[in-house]
Design a protein around this motif. Structure first.
Motif, PDB file in Angstrom:
ATOM      1  N   CYS A 108       0.849  -1.191  -0.028  1.00 28.81           N
ATOM      2  CA  CYS A 108       0.103  -0.104   0.063  1.00 28.81           C
ATOM      3  C   CYS A 108       0.835   1.118  -0.134  1.00 28.81           C
ATOM      4  O   CYS A 108       0.495   2.033  -0.785  1.00 28.81           O
ATOM      5  N   VAL A 163      -4.675   4.491  -1.170  1.00 29.43           N
ATOM      6  CA  VAL A 163      -4.061   3.321  -1.142  1.00 29.43           C
ATOM      7  C   VAL A 163      -4.685   2.197  -0.328  1.00 29.43           C
ATOM      8  O   VAL A 163      -4.124   1.198  -0.567  1.00 29.43           O
ATOM      9  N   ALA A 220       2.550   1.836  -3.404  1.00 26.06           N
ATOM     10  CA  ALA A 220       1.581   2.564  -4.087  1.00 26.06           C
ATOM     11  C   ALA A 220       1.421   3.884  -4.002  1.00 26.06           C
ATOM     12  O   ALA A 220       1.396   4.767  -4.796  1.00 26.06           O
ATOM     13  N   SER A 267      -5.794   8.668 -11.003  1.00 24.82           N
ATOM     14  CA  SER A 267      -5.978   7.541 -10.234  1.00 24.82           C
ATOM     15  C   SER A 267      -6.765   8.013  -8.852  1.00 24.82           C
ATOM     16  O   SER A 267      -6.791   9.097  -8.853  1.00 24.82           O
ATOM     17  N   ARG A 286       2.123   7.224  -6.314  1.00 19.50           N
ATOM     18  CA  ARG A 286       1.098   8.264  -6.329  1.00 19.50           C
ATOM     19  C   ARG A 286       1.731   9.509  -6.028  1.00 19.50           C
ATOM     20  O   ARG A 286       1.421  10.569  -6.621  1.00 19.50           O
ATOM     21  N   CYS A 333      -6.383  -2.681   1.030  1.00 14.46           N
ATOM     22  CA  CYS A 333      -5.506  -2.598   0.016  1.00 14.46           C
ATOM     23  C   CYS A 333      -6.172  -3.458  -1.040  1.00 14.46           C
ATOM     24  O   CYS A 333      -6.187  -3.044  -2.344  1.00 14.46           O
ATOM     25  N   THR A 392      -3.957  -2.083  -4.530  1.00 14.72           N
ATOM     26  CA  THR A 392      -2.675  -1.943  -4.150  1.00 14.72           C
ATOM     27  C   THR A 392      -1.955  -2.988  -3.556  1.00 14.72           C
ATOM     28  O   THR A 392      -0.629  -3.001  -3.210  1.00 14.72           O
TER      29      THR A 392
END
Lengths: 399, 258
Positions: free
Chosen positions: A139, A365, A142, A361, A146, A184, A189
């Motif tokens: 997580c 996460v 990810a 997106s 981001r 997640c 993620t």
């Protein structure tokens, strides 16, 4: 990956085979990273929590420490095994190291003639720390991706984040122990690490009756170099270890304490801006800002200008800020988001909705930190589901 | 030094002197400060005092006697900029505990010769009596913030004194939340930042000495304080300890006490 981030390449063709490392040999990996110039930061037990801090040795990892999570509640618990990465949703995220809470942007000096010299930050005035982020769960991996998109993936390259990110060595660890507030799996993620996961080393920590063993593979050329270091006592994995890692990930996927139905959420939030749900949440929300500060993707900052007593030296700093700060939306004449309702709505609609429009997106996460560390336990997954219900109801309502 | 330095005055009203001590505690910054301003009146530091008018007056303490009222009006008239420092000056201080009680009764219980005590029935913030240019919170005020206010005054800019919660400081400092992780009652979510999360950094809950943050939701904190084992009368006491006259805390105390 964005070419200018210096983020690791996806798995190199050469020697991506997983290797096994005994848990008691983790110090050797620390030593290899340290020798190569990285400062290891990772989880450790402190003040009744698993915090992220600079680690001087592998002995400081939180062996056998698990967590029990509830909305607004976090307690450590002792595990039956000695797993070091079987904890979730700690009070900090890795942005502490990549997107620090306070950073100087420039300095200005006025001489006796009144001439002003500006000095931007450089490698000399603020050397980039080279962190090895040790034990990044999927997580959080990810979340870093981001923040990459936000802070280096657009037209503007963040001068503080970008060099730290490029220098960072990322040791990701698949999650075998999701917490009571983790989701997640439903936002895609985690809990496993895909073969192209953007890290340098990918680790599975397998704790079973045979003890704790680590299955490590390189996900970048840098990672491969580290694994090739003769100082690392790696060996061929036990034939069953890969299968156990897969089973552990599959089991973890089934044990998510929360679920966020991500499909169509952007539209749900856009349709429910006037829902009474926001008023009800606002009645419980302290507007303390904790959710945004623990969120691994929240990136907002404010500017702070300082002068010294003489007035001849000035500095510009930036520091973490939050949409829950009244001052954050202050424009000439006052703040735009004066009510707690408008501030909570800003946070949730940006995180789950307009983030899509801005960065392609969701901003969430599924780490669960905002639920754990909200003192009054406001649950993002519950509120999102309520809003979805409202959106559905208005569609089905009388015509 | 040139005679054109701004003239600084530091005044004391009903208070414990802790905020003035914070100024003395600036140690290595004191001499540079003395280069930039003429310290014209600061009894805590020197009995050598100069007459007004003053460019910047720092006022410690609350208004608790009739003489206080006359004196603060005179100081206001003599001061170009007037900044109040500390919980007493900005919200009545600990001595405002008497505000919600029978003053005569308290006076007779506390003092052997109550007739000697010539005080007002209430302790009130300076801003209830004269216009105040800036209020700096805290019991005592924070050294960095105090220097920031004086520095900002010298530079002619607005002081950078955030009005968000103490939680911001815990998170920025990496202090684990004492409420969430330990179940310790804490006023941090409704209290203004500025202390640097001093108490939580030592594992203690915030007791609100910087007064209410901007737009605090004290009603939402009440169930949490109860869940963490604070009885309602103790919640009321918590809110009344340092900043009893701050409206948001006064209302919260009343609501908890009901």
């Amino acid at each position: 990956m964005a070419p200018d981030t210096g983020a690791p390449q996806s798995a190199p063709a050469a020697d991506a085979r997983p290797r096994e490392l005994a848990q008691e040999d983790l110090q050797a990996l620390f030593d290899v990273l340290t020798t190569r110039g990285w400062t290891v930061v990772g989880p450790t037990e402190r003040d009744g929590a698993v915090v992220l801090a600079q680690l001087d040795s592998a002995a400081e990892l939180p062996y056998g420490v698990g967590v029990a999570l509830a909305p607004g509640g976090y307690r450590l618990r002792r595990r039956q095994d000695r797993a070091a990465f079987a904890h979730s949703a700690g009070p900090q995220s890795w942005k502490t190291f990549l997107h620090p809470e306070r950073a100087r942007m420039w300095q200005a000096d006025r001489d006796e003639e009144g001439a002003v010299t500006f000095t931007p930050e450089t490698e000399e005035t603020a050397p980039t720390p080279r962190y090895a982020l040790f034990g990044v769960h999927p997580c959080d991996l990810a979340a870093i991706a981001r923040q990459d998109r936000v802070l280096v993936g657009g037209a503007f390259r963040d001068p503080v984040y970008a060099p730290r990110r490029e220098a960072a060595f990322v040791v990701a660890v698949a999650c075998g122990e999701p917490g009571e507030l983790c989701f997640c799996a439903s936002v895609g993620t985690g809990p496993g690490l895909r073969e192209d996961a953007p890290c340098d080393l990918a680790v599975h920590e397998i704790a079973d009756r045979d003890g704790v063993r680590l299955l490590i593979s390189a996900h970048s050329p840098r990672g491969a170099e580290v694994l090739a270091d003769p100082a690392l006592p790696l060996h061929e994995p036990h034939p069953e270890l890969g299968e156990r890692a897969r089973c552990q990930t599959e089991a973890a996927e089934q044990r998510m304490g929360r679920e966020l139905e991500a499909e169509g959420l952007r539209d749900v939030l856009a349709e429910t801006l006037d829902s009474p749900v926001w008023d009800e949440v606002a009645s419980r929300c302290l507007t303390c800002g904790n959710c945004t500060l623990v969120c691994p993707t929240c990136f907002c900052t404010t500017t702070e200008d300082t002068t010294d007593l003489t007035g001849d030296h000035a500095e510009r700093w930036r520091r973490w800020d939050s949409c829950f700060d009244l001052d954050f939306s202050y424009v000439h004449g006052g703040s735009v988001r004066t009510s707690g309702k408008s501030r909570y709505r800003q946070w949730l609609t940006h995180k789950l909705g307009t983030w899509h429009d801005q960065f392609g997106s969701s901003g969430c996460v599924g780490c669960g930190r905002c639920i754990v560390w909200c003192p009054v336990g406001i649950d993002l997954t519950v509120e999102a589901a309520r809003l979805r219900g409202e959106a559905g109801a208005s569609e089905e309502g009388p015509s | 030094m040139s005679a054109s330095r701004p003239r600084l005055a530091v005044w004391k009203f009903s208070s414990c002197d802790g905020c003035q001590l914070t100024l003395l505690d600036c140690e290595e910054d004191l001499l540079p400060l003395a280069d930039q301003v003429e310290i014209a009146y600061f009894l805590e530091a020197s009995r050598d005092t100069g007459p007004g008018p003053y460019d910047l007056s720092l006022v410690e303490g609350s208004i608790a006697t009739r003489t206080d009222i006359e004196r603060i009006r005179e100081i206001r008239a003599q001061s170009r900029v007037l900044v109040t420092i500390g919980a007493c000056a900005t919200a009545g201080g600990v001595q405002a505990l008497r505000n919600a009680r029978d003053f005569d009764k308290l006076r007779s219980v506390v003092y052997a010769r109550p007739e000697y005590i010539d005080a007002l029935a209430t302790s009130t913030p300076i801003a209830q009596h004269v216009p105040v240019d800036f209020e700096l919170r805290g019991c005592p005020v924070d050294k960095r913030q105090l220097l920031e206010v004086v520095t900002a005054f010298l530079a002619g800019r607005k002081p950078d004194v955030p009005d968000h919660s103490v939680c911001f400081e815990c998170k920025r400092r990496g202090v684990t939340c004492v409420t969430v992780a330990h179940g310790t009652p804490c006023l941090g979510p409704v209290t203004q930042a500025g202390c640097g999360a001093l108490c939580p950094a030592f594992g203690r809950g915030c007791f609100g000495c910087f007064g209410p943050k901007a737009d605090p939701n004290t009603r939402a904190l009440l169930p949490l304080l109860r869940a963490d084992g604070v009885a309602d009368e103790d919640v009321a006491r918590l809110y009344r300890t340092f900043n009893a006259e701050a409206p948001a805390f006064a209302e919260a105390a009343e609501e908890a006490g009901r």
